[in-house]
Enzyme design. Sequence first.
Site, PDB file in Angstrom:
ATOM      1  N   PRO A 236       0.778  -1.229   0.000  1.00  0.00           N
ATOM      2  CA  PRO A 236       0.000   0.000   0.000  1.00  0.00           C
ATOM      3  C   PRO A 236       0.814   1.285   0.000  1.00  0.00           C
ATOM      4  CG  PRO A 236       0.008  -0.977   2.192  1.00  0.00           C
ATOM      5  CD  PRO A 236       0.975  -1.728   1.360  1.00  0.00           C
ATOM      6  N   GLU A 237       0.620   2.145  -0.969  1.00  0.00           N
ATOM      7  CA  GLU A 237       0.937   3.555  -0.831  1.00  0.00           C
ATOM      8  C   GLU A 237      -0.419   4.252  -0.740  1.00  0.00           C
ATOM      9  OE1 GLU A 237       4.175   5.165  -3.191  1.00  0.00           O
ATOM     10  OE2 GLU A 237       5.115   3.202  -3.338  1.00  0.00           O
TER      11      GLU A 237
ATOM     12  N   LYS B 152      -1.554   7.214   4.147  1.00  0.00           N
ATOM     13  CA  LYS B 152      -1.677   5.758   4.205  1.00  0.00           C
ATOM     14  C   LYS B 152      -2.573   5.310   5.357  1.00  0.00           C
ATOM     15  CE  LYS B 152       2.971   5.772   2.346  1.00  0.00           C
ATOM     16  NZ  LYS B 152       4.403   5.676   2.682  1.00  0.00           N
TER      17      LYS B 152
ATOM     18  N   ARG C 136      -1.165  15.124  12.362  1.00  0.00           N
ATOM     19  CA  ARG C 136       0.247  14.753  12.275  1.00  0.00           C
ATOM     20  C   ARG C 136       0.729  14.560  10.836  1.00  0.00           C
ATOM     21  NH1 ARG C 136      -0.921  11.531  16.917  1.00  0.00           N
ATOM     22  NH2 ARG C 136      -1.250   9.702  15.613  1.00  0.00           N
TER      23      ARG C 136
ATOM     24  N   ASN D 161       7.665   4.256  -1.397  1.00  0.00           N
ATOM     25  CA  ASN D 161       8.960   4.066  -2.040  1.00  0.00           C
ATOM     26  C   ASN D 161       8.880   4.067  -3.571  1.00  0.00           C
ATOM     27  OD1 ASN D 161      11.714   3.815  -1.857  1.00  0.00           O
ATOM     28  ND2 ASN D 161      11.687   1.574  -1.687  1.00  0.00           N
TER      29      ASN D 161
ATOM     30  N   ARG E 168      15.305   1.951   3.542  1.00  0.00           N
ATOM     31  CA  ARG E 168      14.519   1.626   2.348  1.00  0.00           C
ATOM     32  C   ARG E 168      15.410   1.681   1.126  1.00  0.00           C
ATOM     33  NH1 ARG E 168       9.286   2.202   3.394  1.00  0.00           N
ATOM     34  NH2 ARG E 168       9.107   0.628   1.792  1.00  0.00           N
TER      35      ARG E 168
END
Length: 287
Positions: free
Chosen positions: A2-3, A52, A127, A168, A275
């Site tokens: 998931p993005e 997300k 946030r 990513n 990453r």
Amino acid sequence: MPEGHTIHALAGRLNRAYAGKPVRASSPQGRFADSAAQLDGEVLIGAQAAGKHLLVEVDGDRWLHVHLGLIGNFAVTPLADGIRPEDVPVQGEVRLRLASDTHVADLRGPMVCALITAQEAHSVLDRLGPDPLRADADPDEAWARISRSGKTITELLMDQAVIAGVGNVYRCEVLWRHRIDPHRPGRELRQSSWDTIWADLVRLLPLGVAYGQILTLEPQVEEAERRLAAGEEPPVITGRSLGTTFPREFATYKRAGEPCPTCDSRIRTAKVAGRTLYWCGRCQRRR
DNA sequence: AGGTGATGGTCAC
DNA sequence: TGACCCTCACCTG
């Protein structure tokens, strides 16, 4: 998997399946049993995505907060005629099952699954940086942070407090699309470069939502836009399936050592903050 | 059959 | 920086 595009698509699916109706909730795995009992029978008011994060408002001033993390999955499946939710076998560790007369949705492997208050839901939203998929997003909020940061643009793009929803794949690909050196510090980025990145994400992410796959190669992007403009309905994603309308192809992502589509130079790779970053050392040289 | 890494993120050290 | 969360697809053999 998931993005941000995945979570926005999921919110839409949940809304089409359950919004405005009472939902049956259970936790076959047991870990979420107490909260499932509180959810059970309540009206699901509406689901929304922020980056997300998935936030589902439930009657009684409660919100279901889900974050799929790297490995989570929330599979929404329509029921075939004559099949009841309880007839659908539970496969694997299903943390939460939402069911109605028409759909079953099974949540597996989430990083976060919690029943929270409205206040806590707002603090989740507070946030997060602006999300290119949300109408309320203000890219200047992201620029304010980027332009005074010594961190690299590739780190900043993955920082959900700076910009929400990019993961990513999109970060590697969007930097390649605009020939930006991923190692350039935010404070050395031109504002015009940021505006270009933002505008491109506003263009790309909705295509990811529509087709259930990340599209970043320009021929695929333009073809997807053409089809949507012509009124074509993308295939409905159900269960655990992913979009397969277009071949899964990227310019840089997972292409270490293969030729850059533009200049044939070998795609480079490096670990950045845990990453894997991919980029073209020639096209994306600092200029 | 077993190993690994992955489109994420937090927390402890 | 690494352990952990705990799933699944895709290798290897």
